[in-house]
Design a protein around this motif. Structure first.
Motif, PDB file in Angstrom:
ATOM      1  N   GLU A  26     -14.990  -4.270   4.802  1.00 16.76           N
ATOM      2  CA  GLU A  26     -13.848  -3.237   3.890  1.00 16.76           C
ATOM      3  C   GLU A  26     -13.338  -4.432   2.826  1.00 16.76           C
ATOM      4  O   GLU A  26     -12.963  -5.430   3.023  1.00 16.76           O
ATOM      5  N   TYR A  27     -13.100  -3.637   1.575  1.00 13.38           N
ATOM      6  CA  TYR A  27     -12.485  -4.368   0.457  1.00 13.38           C
ATOM      7  C   TYR A  27     -11.424  -3.503  -0.305  1.00 13.38           C
ATOM      8  O   TYR A  27     -11.802  -2.250  -0.472  1.00 13.38           O
ATOM      9  N   ILE A  44      -9.746   1.887   0.027  1.00 14.37           N
ATOM     10  CA  ILE A  44     -10.698   0.921   0.886  1.00 14.37           C
ATOM     11  C   ILE A  44     -11.979   1.134   0.611  1.00 14.37           C
ATOM     12  O   ILE A  44     -12.585   2.125   1.051  1.00 14.37           O
ATOM     13  N   GLU A  45     -12.759   0.453  -0.249  1.00 16.24           N
ATOM     14  CA  GLU A  45     -14.209   0.491  -0.413  1.00 16.24           C
ATOM     15  C   GLU A  45     -14.787  -0.033   0.801  1.00 16.24           C
ATOM     16  O   GLU A  45     -14.462  -1.126   1.715  1.00 16.24           O
ATOM     17  N   VAL A  46     -15.835   0.452   1.312  1.00 13.72           N
ATOM     18  CA  VAL A  46     -16.682   0.097   2.448  1.00 13.72           C
ATOM     19  C   VAL A  46     -18.149  -0.364   1.981  1.00 13.72           C
ATOM     20  O   VAL A  46     -18.842   0.512   1.145  1.00 13.72           O
ATOM     21  N   HIS A  87     -16.120   4.831   0.654  1.00 15.64           N
ATOM     22  CA  HIS A  87     -14.716   4.522   1.051  1.00 15.64           C
ATOM     23  C   HIS A  87     -14.329   5.178   2.406  1.00 15.64           C
ATOM     24  O   HIS A  87     -14.841   5.950   2.790  1.00 15.64           O
ATOM     25  N   VAL A  88     -13.205   4.538   2.750  1.00  9.28           N
ATOM     26  CA  VAL A  88     -12.799   4.922   3.992  1.00  9.28           C
ATOM     27  C   VAL A  88     -11.133   5.370   3.763  1.00  9.28           C
ATOM     28  O   VAL A  88     -10.489   4.687   3.176  1.00  9.28           O
ATOM     29  N   TYR A 123     -14.799   8.123   6.886  1.00  8.78           N
ATOM     30  CA  TYR A 123     -15.949   7.260   6.388  1.00  8.78           C
ATOM     31  C   TYR A 123     -16.648   8.347   5.280  1.00  8.78           C
ATOM     32  O   TYR A 123     -17.252   8.963   5.599  1.00  8.78           O
TER      33      TYR A 123
END
Length: 130
Positions: A81-82, A92-94, A105-106, A118
């Motif tokens: 996660e970023y 939040i990018e996955v 993203h989540v 997700y």
């Protein structure tokens, strides 16, 4: 998890142009356009870049968002996660923990016990039915 690192040329050879755009350039497919959005068969969803098992059909649901949605990954260690501040939003990018491929993203609005959704691009996944 052992990382898969390929050159950009190797990624371009391995992936279709649309897969490359999503997985390597953090692109997004149009809502409701992905082949897996309405997938209802039992099976597993693997990373389209490296084949890592990411999600199971038992955790997939129809969120109405236009992208395949899951309540949780197959295992906590397969997703990285970023913080993503692109497009004037904070999300939040996955990514795939093995190949660093962008998945989606989540969001904290899912129906599962953890309350997560997700939201994943179909093109970043490889569905393998049971």
């Amino acid at each position: 998890m052992e990382k898969l690192e390929l050159s950009e040329a190797e990624w371009r050879e391995r992936l279709s142009p649309v897969q490359y755009h999503v997985l390597r350039e953090a692109g997004t497919e149009r809502a409701f356009s992905g082949s897996l959005n309405l997938e209802k068969r039992e099976g597993e969803f693997h990373c389209g870049g490296c084949g890592t098992l990411l999600f199971r059909s038992t955790d997939k649901y129809d969120s109405g968002s236009g992208w395949p949605s899951f309540t949780e990954p197959a295992s906590p260690d397969v997703i990285a996660e970023y913080r993503d501040t692109s497009h004037g939003m904070i999300r939040i990018e996955v990514r795939c923990a093995k190949c660093d491929g962008h998945l989606g993203h989540v969001f904290p609005d899912g129906p599962g016990e953890n309350g997560l959704r997700y939201c994943i691009n179909s093109v970043s996944l490889d569905f393998q039915p049971d």
